[in-house]
Design a protein around this motif. Structure first.
Motif, short mmCIF file in Angstrom:
data_model
loop_
_atom_site.label_atom_id
_atom_site.label_comp_id
_atom_site.label_asym_id
_atom_site.label_seq_id
_atom_site.Cartn_x
_atom_site.Cartn_y
_atom_site.Cartn_z
N CYS A 19 -8.08 -4.83 0.84
CA CYS A 19 -7.41 -3.71 0.15
C CYS A 19 -6.51 -4.20 -0.99
O CYS A 19 -5.98 -3.39 -1.75
N GLU B 177 2.13 -2.14 5.82
CA GLU B 177 2.23 -2.29 4.36
C GLU B 177 2.55 -0.96 3.68
O GLU B 177 2.37 -0.80 2.47
N LEU C 82 0.82 -1.22 0.00
CA LEU C 82 0.00 0.00 0.00
C LEU C 82 0.85 1.27 0.00
O LEU C 82 0.36 2.34 0.39
N LYS C 83 2.08 1.16 -0.46
CA LYS C 83 2.96 2.32 -0.49
C LYS C 83 2.33 3.42 -1.33
O LYS C 83 1.83 3.17 -2.42
N LEU D 287 -2.29 -1.79 8.18
CA LEU D 287 -2.15 -0.93 6.99
C LEU D 287 -0.78 -0.24 7.00
O LEU D 287 -0.10 -0.19 5.97
N LYS E 171 -0.43 4.95 -0.72
CA LYS E 171 -1.86 5.08 -0.42
C LYS E 171 -2.04 5.71 0.96
O LYS E 171 -1.12 5.73 1.79
N ASP F 279 -7.62 7.09 0.20
CA ASP F 279 -7.79 5.95 -0.71
C ASP F 279 -8.53 4.82 -0.01
O ASP F 279 -9.22 4.04 -0.65
N ALA G 251 -4.97 6.18 4.28
CA ALA G 251 -6.18 5.62 4.89
C ALA G 251 -6.64 6.42 6.10
O ALA G 251 -5.82 6.95 6.85
N CYS H 217 1.16 2.13 4.22
CA CYS H 217 0.05 3.06 4.01
C CYS H 217 0.16 4.25 4.97
O CYS H 217 0.39 4.08 6.16
N LYS H 218 -0.05 5.46 4.44
CA LYS H 218 -0.15 6.65 5.31
C LYS H 218 -1.48 6.57 6.07
O LYS H 218 -2.46 6.02 5.55
#
Ligand code: NAD
Length: 260
Positions: A239, A27, A2-3, A24, A5, A85, A7, A29-30
């Motif tokens: 996701c 993986e 999820l780089k 998240l 992206k 996202d 949430a 994700c921000k």
């Protein structure tokens, strides 16, 4: 996975929401965290997640009972993180009483936080997702989104409602690269459930461990709690690219509760 992206996970200062936020972040994700709690504890949580996973982590104190604050949380995430996202509608509360004794204000509060908040957050976040043609909306419902238990009128109504909302959003955005699904956990040992166990122990004159066992036995054939980490792993799967055509569905993670 999820780089790049970003949430929002509502109610992520504790329990299941924190499990999902952690999965998240791991993986890449921000994140925009949200929820109540001690200010210093929340800051520790925010900074810890950011440092451990090398991602930007913001925090919104928005009250999910207040639509204007929900809209502001989504706008703040878009400003701070560049986008929303992934939206995980998780914040929730419980209150237990027979219908004739159920306080009106508890009904209103549970419907606002457990159901209407998801409507307001989705309404605010979905236009950006549709523009970017990618979005994942995950609503944390419950086994109580699929079946009922006594004395939980507001909770069961809200959770059935969020399952319906999940289906409509999935249909409205079926061809915009957006999926919307519900996760329906059985018992997960979080502060929300701990309170119910303690209330039961007190009411029935049981030791807390015995009340825990009784709580599981009553509903869940598999006599063990799911963990926030397991709910996080399921959210992560929803996701992923593998789940790109899964939409409008409910995913029970309930030790057989709703198989009966
Ligand atoms: P929890 O009490 O550990 O966490 C709830 C989170 O929501 C906290 O971060 C809290 O601060 C936040 N919150 C509460 N009211 C809020 C408000 N008005 N505005 C913003 N944040 C608010 O509970 P949990 O067990 O982790 O529950 C999370 C979700 O999972 C809930 O929707 C709950 O209904 C659902 N669920 C839990 C279980 C379970 O067994 N624990 C089972 C099925 C579904």
């Amino acid at each position: 996975m999820l780089k790049g992206k970003a949430a929002i996970v509502t109610g992520s200062t504790s329990g299941i929401g924190l499990g999902i936020a952690t999965a998240l972040a791991a993986e890449g994700c921000k994140l925009m965290l949200n929820g109540f709690g001690d200010k210093a504890e929340i800051e520790k949580l925010r900074a810890g997640l950011a440092e451990r996973h090398g991602v930007e982590v913001a925090y919104s104190p928005a009250d999910m009972a207040k639509p204007a604050e929900i809209r502001e949380m989504v706008a703040a995430a878009e400003r701070r993180l560049g986008a929303v996202d992934i939206l995980v509608n998780n914040a929730g509360i419980q209150f237990v009483a027979p219908i004739e004794e159920f306080p009106e204000e508890k009904w209103d509060q549970i419907i606002a936080i457990n159901l209407s908040a998801a409507f307001h957050a989705i309404k605010a976040a979905v236009p950006g997702m549709a523009r970017r043609r990618w979005g994942r909306i995950i609503n944390i419902a419950s086994a109580h989104g699929l079946v009922a238990s006594e004395r939980k009128a507001a909770y069961v109504a809200a959770k059935h409602g969020i399952v319906g909302l999940t289906k409509v959003v999935a249909l409205d955005h079926a061809n915009d690269g957006i999926t919307c699904n519900a996760i329906c956990p059985g018992w997960v040992l979080t502060p929300l459930v701990q309170k119910q166990i303690e209330a039961r122990a007190k009411a029935e004159g049981l030791a807390v461990d015995k009340a825990k066992e009784e709580l599981l036995k009553e509903k869940q054939p598999m006599l063990q709690f799911s963990t926030p980490e397991q709910i996080g792993a399921l959210a992560l799967f929803l996701c992923s690219d593998a789940a790109a055509t899964i939409t409008g569905t409910t995913h029970a993670i309930d030790g057989g509760w709703t198989a009966q």
